[in-house]
Design an enzyme around this catalytic site. Sequence first.
Site, PDB file in Angstrom:
ATOM      1  N   GLU A  82       0.816  -1.215   0.000  1.00 33.66           N
ATOM      2  CA  GLU A  82       0.000   0.000   0.000  1.00 33.66           C
ATOM      3  C   GLU A  82       0.851   1.268   0.000  1.00 33.66           C
ATOM      4  O   GLU A  82       1.741   1.433   0.836  1.00 33.66           O
ATOM      5  CB  GLU A  82      -0.936   0.011   1.221  1.00 33.66           C
ATOM      6  CG  GLU A  82      -1.883   1.190   1.222  1.00 33.66           C
ATOM      7  CD  GLU A  82      -2.928   1.113   2.317  1.00 33.66           C
ATOM      8  OE1 GLU A  82      -3.399   2.178   2.758  1.00 33.66           O
ATOM      9  OE2 GLU A  82      -3.268  -0.011   2.735  1.00 33.66           O
TER      10      GLU A  82
ATOM     11  N   LYS B 299      -7.542  -0.312  11.263  1.00 32.11           N
ATOM     12  CA  LYS B 299      -6.907  -0.810  10.037  1.00 32.11           C
ATOM     13  C   LYS B 299      -5.618  -0.042   9.777  1.00 32.11           C
ATOM     14  O   LYS B 299      -4.609  -0.610   9.347  1.00 32.11           O
ATOM     15  CB  LYS B 299      -7.865  -0.676   8.855  1.00 32.11           C
ATOM     16  CG  LYS B 299      -7.340  -1.282   7.551  1.00 32.11           C
ATOM     17  CD  LYS B 299      -6.610  -0.280   6.683  1.00 32.11           C
ATOM     18  CE  LYS B 299      -6.133  -0.921   5.385  1.00 32.11           C
ATOM     19  NZ  LYS B 299      -5.322  -0.011   4.551  1.00 32.11           N
TER      20      LYS B 299
ATOM     21  N   ASP C 222       3.190 -14.563  11.669  1.00 33.80           N
ATOM     22  CA  ASP C 222       1.870 -14.859  11.119  1.00 33.80           C
ATOM     23  C   ASP C 222       0.951 -13.649  11.286  1.00 33.80           C
ATOM     24  O   ASP C 222       0.349 -13.452  12.345  1.00 33.80           O
ATOM     25  CB  ASP C 222       1.289 -16.081  11.848  1.00 33.80           C
ATOM     26  CG  ASP C 222      -0.017 -16.563  11.242  1.00 33.80           C
ATOM     27  OD1 ASP C 222      -0.637 -15.825  10.457  1.00 33.80           O
ATOM     28  OD2 ASP C 222      -0.428 -17.684  11.569  1.00 33.80           O
TER      29      ASP C 222
ATOM     30  N   HIS D 150      -1.633  10.798   0.683  1.00 33.91           N
ATOM     31  CA  HIS D 150      -1.814   9.453   0.141  1.00 33.91           C
ATOM     32  C   HIS D 150      -1.795   9.461  -1.380  1.00 33.91           C
ATOM     33  O   HIS D 150      -1.153   8.618  -2.011  1.00 33.91           O
ATOM     34  CB  HIS D 150      -3.132   8.863   0.640  1.00 33.91           C
ATOM     35  CG  HIS D 150      -3.399   7.490   0.100  1.00 33.91           C
ATOM     36  ND1 HIS D 150      -2.736   6.370   0.554  1.00 33.91           N
ATOM     37  CD2 HIS D 150      -4.242   7.054  -0.868  1.00 33.91           C
ATOM     38  CE1 HIS D 150      -3.171   5.303  -0.093  1.00 33.91           C
ATOM     39  NE2 HIS D 150      -4.074   5.700  -0.973  1.00 33.91           N
TER      40      HIS D 150
END
Length: 440
Positions: A85, A280, A296, A393
Amino acid sequence: MNQPVEGFSKRSKEEKIKWLAEQYTPQPEQTISLLKQYWSSDAQLQQLHDEFIENTLTNFYLPLGVAPNFLINGNLYAIPMAIEESSVVAAASKAAKFWLERGGFHAQVLGTEKIGQVHFLFFGDPRELSEFIEEIRPILRSDAQALTRNMEKRGGGITRIELRDKTSDIKGYYQLHCTFETLDAMGANFINSCLEQFASTLLREAAIYPKFSSMDPPLEVLMSILSNYVPDCLVRAEVSCPVAELGEESGISGADFARRMVQAVAIADCEPHRAVTHNKGIMNGVDAVVLATGNDFRAVEAGVHAYAARSGRYRSLSQAEVRDGRFRFWMDIPLALGTVGGLTGLHPLVGLAHEILQKPSAGELMQIVAVAGLAQNFAALRSLVTVGIQKGHMKMHLLNILNQLSATQKEKENLIEHFKTNTVTHNAVVKALEDHRAQK
């Protein structure tokens, strides 16, 4: 029409690729070429990757970046991050630099306890079951001694075995709820092996327990498995500074910035729709480091989100306050991580990531990962309450758009310069590129 395949796992990699390309893609030759394009030229390295999972066709690359200037408990780190991202690494780096000049990040491990459970059914007298478990608890430990001996030598092992009555939820349902200390190992295989031994002992001892003689069978083990919910394997990361120092570079006063940050966190804490996106952003930082260090990230994600909902409502993981003229921003997060075992000794880039982090212990890695998540959250909130999230962004996303449009290197350089003073949107980039080409 596509047909089922028999014995697929026994075929060679070349045969698997050919079958897949011919059965499921419109241009088989291009598919085969694409898959082979991502093979490593080092045959030994490629074989290593092929053996990580089953039915391997090729390698799926993710960028591995680094976020420098993280001052954590007085030590300076460059944190490796594997993520696709745009803006995540840049945002983490920006937050690291911001706090580098304000005392850095502070982190501490609050607990390292991990959990596993044997789930079973029993329909007899609950008091007799409780007495039975008390009697066999030493046997459970002794039967697992071959598995726990080496872990105990290092200071770990089984810390607790207790019976939990869950019959109010499901008729006849009980658990052996067990806790473990696994030190620098994540410990999944160790815990699961212990649990399966507990299950075997439980069945064997129940079959000869006098008070269960009239029951056939006395109990039924359904499954034995570790839990990825680790609320007592917890780490705290935090930053703080005088409110007056927050105004620098943000375009508003320190007091106003602190007030808006506190309100933004409060909104995430009471509104689940906002909390999910808020958390998130934290996981952008957490997952990127977890993946880079061979841990993991799916287990971490599941455990973290369960922890965020532990009150019965999904809430913010991070907290913020202003007290006595100081702004404080912090987070408690459950992280079950390992620095030995798994991919840490196999994947060359995972090994390098651990070297870059100065070969941390599991506890030190927990702190680094938590800090990466907190830094990412701070950077996102800082943008949200000042200039907005899209400005930074979309500028980071600009290269992705230009690559989609097959821009040349020179065109990229010109367009990057152009959008230093213009708002980035997909349509704006398309138009600017068309205009640039028309001028040429």
